[in-house]
Design an enzyme around this catalytic site. Sequence first.
Site, PDB file in Angstrom:
ATOM      1  N   ARG A 210       1.340 -12.182  -0.053  1.00  0.00           N
ATOM      2  CA  ARG A 210       0.724 -12.508  -1.261  1.00  0.00           C
ATOM      3  C   ARG A 210       1.482 -13.825  -2.104  1.00  0.00           C
ATOM      4  O   ARG A 210       2.393 -13.462  -2.661  1.00  0.00           O
ATOM      5  CB  ARG A 210       0.729 -11.501  -2.262  1.00  0.00           C
ATOM      6  CG  ARG A 210      -0.455 -10.524  -1.866  1.00  0.00           C
ATOM      7  CD  ARG A 210      -0.859  -9.510  -2.937  1.00  0.00           C
ATOM      8  NE  ARG A 210      -1.719  -8.444  -2.944  1.00  0.00           N
ATOM      9  CZ  ARG A 210      -1.334  -7.161  -2.539  1.00  0.00           C
ATOM     10  NH1 ARG A 210      -0.113  -6.603  -2.908  1.00  0.00           N
ATOM     11  NH2 ARG A 210      -2.163  -6.294  -2.566  1.00  0.00           N
ATOM     12  N   ASP A 237       8.350  -8.474   3.322  1.00  0.00           N
ATOM     13  CA  ASP A 237       8.097  -7.996   4.812  1.00  0.00           C
ATOM     14  C   ASP A 237       6.929  -9.014   5.319  1.00  0.00           C
ATOM     15  O   ASP A 237       6.685 -10.040   4.625  1.00  0.00           O
ATOM     16  CB  ASP A 237       7.378  -6.720   4.728  1.00  0.00           C
ATOM     17  CG  ASP A 237       7.556  -5.874   6.144  1.00  0.00           C
ATOM     18  OD1 ASP A 237       8.131  -6.597   7.110  1.00  0.00           O
ATOM     19  OD2 ASP A 237       6.976  -4.714   6.085  1.00  0.00           O
ATOM     20  N   HIS A 283       9.044  -0.643   5.212  1.00  0.00           N
ATOM     21  CA  HIS A 283       9.731  -1.568   4.404  1.00  0.00           C
ATOM     22  C   HIS A 283      10.350  -1.024   3.053  1.00  0.00           C
ATOM     23  O   HIS A 283      11.461  -1.423   2.664  1.00  0.00           O
ATOM     24  CB  HIS A 283       8.689  -2.559   3.830  1.00  0.00           C
ATOM     25  CG  HIS A 283       8.975  -3.692   3.053  1.00  0.00           C
ATOM     26  ND1 HIS A 283       8.219  -4.523   2.386  1.00  0.00           N
ATOM     27  CD2 HIS A 283      10.282  -4.228   2.768  1.00  0.00           C
ATOM     28  CE1 HIS A 283       8.967  -5.421   1.820  1.00  0.00           C
ATOM     29  NE2 HIS A 283      10.405  -5.365   2.095  1.00  0.00           N
ATOM     30  N   ASP A 305       4.300  -6.707  -5.454  1.00  0.00           N
ATOM     31  CA  ASP A 305       4.102  -8.267  -5.710  1.00  0.00           C
ATOM     32  C   ASP A 305       2.747  -8.234  -6.445  1.00  0.00           C
ATOM     33  O   ASP A 305       2.168  -9.523  -6.638  1.00  0.00           O
ATOM     34  CB  ASP A 305       4.051  -8.909  -4.451  1.00  0.00           C
ATOM     35  CG  ASP A 305       3.007  -8.336  -3.290  1.00  0.00           C
ATOM     36  OD1 ASP A 305       2.568  -7.488  -3.338  1.00  0.00           O
ATOM     37  OD2 ASP A 305       3.060  -8.985  -2.069  1.00  0.00           O
ATOM     38  N   ASP A 306       1.896  -7.294  -6.722  1.00  0.00           N
ATOM     39  CA  ASP A 306       0.447  -7.627  -7.414  1.00  0.00           C
ATOM     40  C   ASP A 306       0.598  -7.144  -8.774  1.00  0.00           C
ATOM     41  O   ASP A 306      -0.550  -6.670  -9.264  1.00  0.00           O
ATOM     42  CB  ASP A 306      -0.472  -6.936  -6.435  1.00  0.00           C
ATOM     43  CG  ASP A 306      -0.370  -5.559  -6.209  1.00  0.00           C
ATOM     44  OD1 ASP A 306       0.721  -4.958  -6.513  1.00  0.00           O
ATOM     45  OD2 ASP A 306      -1.204  -5.018  -5.812  1.00  0.00           O
ATOM     46  N   ASP A 384       3.621   7.289  -0.931  1.00  0.00           N
ATOM     47  CA  ASP A 384       3.433   7.922  -2.336  1.00  0.00           C
ATOM     48  C   ASP A 384       2.683   9.240  -2.411  1.00  0.00           C
ATOM     49  O   ASP A 384       2.902   9.987  -3.351  1.00  0.00           O
ATOM     50  CB  ASP A 384       2.581   6.732  -3.068  1.00  0.00           C
ATOM     51  CG  ASP A 384       1.118   6.271  -2.218  1.00  0.00           C
ATOM     52  OD1 ASP A 384       1.173   6.769  -1.194  1.00  0.00           O
ATOM     53  OD2 ASP A 384       0.465   5.637  -2.828  1.00  0.00           O
ATOM     54  N   SER A 415      -5.333  -0.979   1.189  1.00  0.00           N
ATOM     55  CA  SER A 415      -6.103   0.454   0.674  1.00  0.00           C
ATOM     56  C   SER A 415      -7.460  -0.361   0.530  1.00  0.00           C
ATOM     57  O   SER A 415      -8.378   0.334   0.040  1.00  0.00           O
ATOM     58  CB  SER A 415      -5.491   0.748  -0.761  1.00  0.00           C
ATOM     59  OG  SER A 415      -5.519  -0.388  -1.741  1.00  0.00           O
TER      60      SER A 415
END
Length: 541
Positions: A210, A237, A283, A305-306, A384, A415
């Site tokens: 991203r 990654d 990662h 990163d989001d 998670d 996702s």
Amino acid sequence: MMKAFSSLRSLVWCHWTMVRKKGSLILCGAFLFVAWNALLLLFLWGRPPIGRLGEGGGAEPGAGEEWGGGKAKVGGAKGLAGKVIRLAEEVESELETQKKLLKQIQSHRELWEQRKELGKRESEDTKDENNVEEPKKPQQIPAVPISHKIVDDTKIITEKHEVLMVTPPRLIMKEQEQEKEDKKITENEEGRTKPSPQIIIPILVIACDRVTVKRSLDKLIQYRPSAELYPIIVSQDCGHADTARVIGSYGSQITHISQPDLADIPVRPDHRKFQGYYKIARHYRWALNQVFNVFAYSTVVIVEDDLEMAPDFFEYFRALYPILRSDPTLWCISTWNDNGRDGLVDPGKADLLYRTDFFPGLGWMLLKEVWAELEPKWPKAFWDDWMRHPEQRKDRSCIRPEISRTITFGRKGVSLGQFFDQYLRYIKLNTEFVPFTNLDLSYLVREKYDETFEKEVYSVPLVKVEELHQGGSLKGSGPFRVQYSSRDSFKVLARNLGVMDDLKSGVPRAGYRGVVSFISRGRRIYLAPPEGWTKYDTSWS
């Protein structure tokens, strides 16, 4: 004469060492220059004049015997020339040694200045803490980012995305000092509510492909109060070149590391569509090992990163670190409220914090000791959800806020936008800076929290969900309690009230002891199991 030469040289080295400790490059260079020239003068003055080498030397006619024929004269001249050449070589060798010493001093100058600046800041922090009679804590020296060049301290080899890093001894010493300070916090009851200004809290950004990671990094750098106390490590990654260029554009403001194994992971046929989840788990494992085992930090805050951060993001973790360290019934600090949609939270309670049995993620703090427990059994995918299993949670809780300190702007990902359009895009981000480090947060320690929480939940009126809707007969501003008794009744009530209805190993999102707290039509509501609740039913998933 040579003995005097050796003694003076030792004196020069001794004095150079003392000057090095003081960090005075100017004094050191001046002293070396004067001392070396004095040394040369003494050495030259101590030699006899050219042509007289002493009694019986035979170097000059009349000194003991007459010079012989032409051969003797030529031999004497060659011997003298050879000695002069050797003297010149010795001088050149010593000058080269002096040059190397000055280069070494200059190479360490930047590091000395960083230590001096950090020491000055920490002295001011310590002075402030002493005003409230807090015990003085040992000074911490932050790890120097990979992008910095330190002679003989850190070796980094990068080739085809492979990164080899050797842990410097200085980082190991830093970790030992930090662990000693952490022990003091644990032993000191006041440490549960007082932040430690010396603790270094690195931020680990998990990145892939991203380019919008720029939005996350811009906010982190904008709100970061100290680059030394909050080093930013971006672990990438995927090998995406455009994203790597964006990350690299921040230069020394961050440390950029790359996950070296980009190969696909062998999976069973029905899991091929989940290849992305396998790579994410790989990662995470690699990146967390870098933070704890290579950079040698004792804690870390993980973001992806989001994510965009709130103005008090760093303040939040600084204040809650001592509680995480001292309370063994906690295992993470999160900035995320799963039911943090606008309308489900109290906008006037930006300072309100909760314990939760549900692992929230999305901006969370982890201790090295917990990672040492999780790493050997780290899953191949879906990390998670794996964290939410009873075998990992072990009846431990996390801290979460009323109003989230992070929001996600990444609809696209592995996702495929699950929950994004329905829930995540509506999460409210806190905009008010809360000075958490000045607040008493001891109410979050389990012994105090449980007693107060249960009294508050089960002392309020029990109502039916129909009474809460518009046009209902219920009067008053609340709080009120709505009770569920089974998995199905929880899901029906949750959907009816607008909160997330999924459960993981029987634990509802944002729930604590089975209770979910939120705002509905301006009133505090507790969606709760019957009084006397003891444990979660793992079949409720």
